[in-house]
Write a protein that holds these residues in place. Sequence first.
Motif, PDB file in Angstrom:
ATOM      1  N   GLY A 232       0.834  -1.195   0.000  1.00  0.00           N
ATOM      2  CA  GLY A 232       0.000   0.000   0.000  1.00  0.00           C
ATOM      3  C   GLY A 232       0.869   1.246   0.000  1.00  0.00           C
ATOM      4  N   CYS A 262      -2.511  -1.051   5.272  1.00  0.00           N
ATOM      5  CA  CYS A 262      -2.116  -0.809   3.882  1.00  0.00           C
ATOM      6  C   CYS A 262      -2.693   0.480   3.322  1.00  0.00           C
ATOM      7  N   HIS A 344      -2.506   0.823  -5.441  1.00  0.00           N
ATOM      8  CA  HIS A 344      -3.387   0.485  -4.325  1.00  0.00           C
ATOM      9  C   HIS A 344      -4.411   1.602  -4.133  1.00  0.00           C
TER      10      HIS A 344
END
Length: 421
Positions: A232, A262, A344
């Motif tokens: 992340g 994350c 992400h």
Amino acid sequence: MKDLDNIPALMADIGARAKAASAQLAEASAERKHAALIGAAEAVWKNRQAIIDANAEDLVFGEEKGLSAAMMDRLMLDEARIRGIVDALRAVAEQPDPVGAVMDEWTQPTGLNIRRVRTPLGVIGVIYESRPNVTADAGALCLKAGNAVILRGGSESFHSSRAIHACLQQGLREAGLPEDAVQLVPTRDRVAVQEMLTMTDTIDVIVPRGGKGLVGLVQREARVPVFAHLEGICHIYVGKTAVKDMAEAIVINAKTRRTGICGAMECLLIDWQYYTEHGPHLVQALLDKGVEVRTTGKLLEVDGTVEAAADDFGREFLDMIIAVKLVDGLDEAVDHIRTYGSNHTDAIISEDPAAVQSFFNRLDSAILMHNASTQFADGGEFGMGGEIGIATGKMHARGPVGAAQLTSFKYLVEGNGATRS
């Protein structure tokens, strides 16, 4: 008693039992799955002290292993976090059952009625690291979607995961569903992971949830299809039209609410025009919260900052550390995120609709946000009840993977004596 010395035989047995359980789950009613999850939630709460005691053993193990403060935070369970596990189990239970849901329907000129409906994937293998709540989240979501699941938790959360797993199995028993629907690998031996990656006869998909090392290993060596959950490396770009107070509140929350998840921001990009108007208040606010700010150029003039190393941009710190950079407009911000991001979650803080739309169009992260903290990158916050991870690949599931994303589909075709000419 399972033979823990013969890992290949152990995993083959677990796989065979999971496959048999998945066949039973494929026709399990929504009511039974709901009952199993509610029963599991009640068992977790009833046994919360036993879970906390088991977690204490894991915390000792983590300290001896030298885990960072952020990783220890991910590992730790207290009554409030167990309440969160219970709430998540109940939330998944109350979600609509995805199995059998009609995704599309149409009738052909030949008279054929065609429905595309959701169907379970089968058996899912979940390999995860220190967070013991994943045991409950993954087990619940897989069950909700009619899948059997094989859970291989991290060595750090071994005892916590076993205590939570026992509660899941209690829920299954009470609902009249097979206990083999949710199995936990009963060993810390890493050979079990290697076995899971090659169990093509019994596992339909692998979901790795953890750091870069784990996900990289799974992607390199898996023969089973993988839902990738990469790092992340979340960015926030503060555009030139950002509202000062809003920007500061979001930046502080995104970095400091929980550093070990994350969705925590790892890199802050500040537009030069914003900086010229408002000064270094964002950097100062981070420093005031105890965050180590690694930066370059003009921002090094802010007392307390340190010079960033070359690899600090594109790094997942999972700690009270952040990389910060001044950028010359949206184009440079987008180029930076494309270069250093992990697809992400990335966010823009701006009052310019055209800039926001351009940010959304030009980046291909699984989650893109506007005027919101990246810490909202979570299936529960998306209304999914929970998540098994944030998938950053481009096939099948992307973003938070909830119950609906743990299904495939099939076509149901009905005719009335139709023949093809």
